[in-house]
Design a protein around this motif. Structure first.
Motif, mmCIF file in Angstrom:
data_model
loop_
_atom_site.group_PDB
_atom_site.id
_atom_site.type_symbol
_atom_site.label_atom_id
_atom_site.label_comp_id
_atom_site.label_asym_id
_atom_site.label_seq_id
_atom_site.Cartn_x
_atom_site.Cartn_y
_atom_site.Cartn_z
ATOM 1 N N VAL A 55 0.836 -1.201 0.000
ATOM 2 C CA VAL A 55 0.000 0.000 0.000
ATOM 3 C C VAL A 55 0.867 1.247 0.000
ATOM 4 O O VAL A 55 0.390 2.348 -0.239
ATOM 5 N N ASP A 74 -7.189 -1.679 -0.264
ATOM 6 C CA ASP A 74 -6.097 -1.258 -1.152
ATOM 7 C C ASP A 74 -5.132 -2.402 -1.402
ATOM 8 O O ASP A 74 -4.695 -2.637 -2.536
ATOM 9 N N HIS A 178 -6.071 5.916 -5.409
ATOM 10 C CA HIS A 178 -5.742 4.502 -5.242
ATOM 11 C C HIS A 178 -4.554 4.411 -4.276
ATOM 12 O O HIS A 178 -4.628 4.967 -3.185
ATOM 13 N N ALA A 179 -3.473 3.740 -4.594
ATOM 14 C CA ALA A 179 -2.385 3.621 -3.608
ATOM 15 C C ALA A 179 -1.047 4.017 -4.219
ATOM 16 O O ALA A 179 -0.034 3.380 -3.967
ATOM 17 N N PRO A 215 -10.605 3.779 -0.866
ATOM 18 C CA PRO A 215 -9.839 2.597 -1.284
ATOM 19 C C PRO A 215 -9.775 2.424 -2.791
ATOM 20 O O PRO A 215 -10.655 2.877 -3.532
ATOM 21 N N THR A 216 -8.723 1.770 -3.213
ATOM 22 C CA THR A 216 -8.517 1.441 -4.619
ATOM 23 C C THR A 216 -9.694 0.626 -5.149
ATOM 24 O O THR A 216 -10.144 -0.320 -4.501
#
Length: 339
Positions: A55, A74, A178-179, A215-216
């Motif tokens: 992450v 993620d 996203h991450a 979160p992704t």
């Protein structure tokens, strides 16, 4: 290590893992390894694919905000989205959680997110490792790594060889950052003196932390449907390297992916970051997903059907470009990005 805390964490996460059961795995924790039965999952002549990821420094935002509910999603997303780009169905997932001092509450929230990500992706959480390492990590700090294995029937592997000039690019909307890119994001926010607990300047109904920690998105269900329907020539997961570095990974030499940056509405988060840091459009496109988390390459005749399928599966999708002939290594040309 606090063995009692470790035991309490195992007790807390066993039902979370069990909720990810699927054909091929019972998702029961406690053994020395996890088992998966490919025949029970319906495969006859499968190829196995594996992916691992983390992450990154998005975790620093989660730790600062004391919000650990989403980073597990993620973790799963970053791995399983890399599997589906070759047409693979994610089957099993394992996690590695390392911390300075084990917090049962934080650990349970993290694994709850991992289980949610596995449910979204349709894969079983079959094991993991929790390591308490004082001296390696400060109290409250932790790191995560994920490992996913998927399968595809030998004749169903998406190998991208049929991608050619004239094929179209469909962009699937991201859910946010996203991450990726969080080292830069954190530096911009710290230099500007913003508070993670304050309302986000670009989304006042959310705290800055909540807006950044979205979160992704997991694209597995929609992309698998499109692949299995025979509508997809290639998929590119837009992670580190953004819109510039990822699409060439699936293109043949002498190919250009021409992306029209005016083809989708730029999310306010990316506009804010560009203005906050004075970042030029090209640098934004090679650092962030800029609102596009997955790109699907389709033939012109399949574009409408693929778009309809993605929309029916819950994706927001735009036609964002075309494959063109070029010379030299595969590359991306992005025009019209405005922040």
């Amino acid at each position: 290590m606090d063995i009692d805390a470790g035991d309490r964490l195992i007790d807390a996460i066993k039902p979370l893992a069990a909720s990810t059961r699927r054909p091929g795995a019972d998702a029961v924790l406690g053994g020395f390894s996890g088992l998966f039965d490919l025949r029970a999952a319906g495969y006859q002549d499968p190829l196995l694919l594996a992916a691992t990821d983390g992450v990154g420094t998005k975790l620093k935002v989660a730790i600062a905000a004391n919000c650990h509910d989403y980073v597990g999603i993620d973790l799963v997303a970053m791995c399983v989205n890399d599997l589906v780009v070759q047409g693979a169905e994610p089957l099993l997932f394992l996690d590695y959680y390392a911390t300075g001092k084990l917090s049962v509450a934080a650990g349970t929230a993290i694994v709850a997110g991992i289980a949610e990500g596995c449910r979204q992706a349709g894969c079983a959480l079959i094991g993991g490792e929790t390591a308490e390492m004082p001296g390696m990590y400060q109290d409250g700090d932790y790191d995560l790594a994920g490992f996913a294995v998927g399968a595809v029937e030998r004749d169903g592997l998406l190998e991208f060889a049929t991608i050619m000039p004239g094929d179209l690019l469909l962009g699937l909307a991201s859910s946010g950052l996203h991450a990726n890119g969080f080292s830069l994001v954190r530096r911009l926010i710290e230099d500007a003196g913003h508070d993670y607990a304050a309302p986000a300047p670009f989304a006042p109904d959310l705290s800055l932390a909540d807006a950044l920690l979205r979160p992704t998105r997991i694209y597995v269900p929609s992309c698998l449907k499109a692949v299995r329907a025979g509508l997809i020539k290639g998929l590119s997961h837009i992670t580190g390297g953004g819109l510039i570095e990822n699409p060439p990974r699936i293109l043949a030499p002498d190919s250009i992916a021409r992306i029209d940056g005016k083809a989708w509405p730029m999310p306010p988060l990316f506009q804010w970051l560009a203005q906050l840091g004075g970042i030029e459009a090209l640098e934004m496109a090679r650092t962030f997903n800029c609102g596009i988390g997955m790109i699907a390459v389709v033939s012109a005749e399949n574009a409408d059907a693929a778009t309809a399928l993605f929309q029916a599966a819950g994706e927001t999708v735009w036609p964002i470009g075309v494959i063109a002939a070029g010379d030299g290594p595969a590359r991306v040309e992005v025009s019209g990005l405005v922040f």
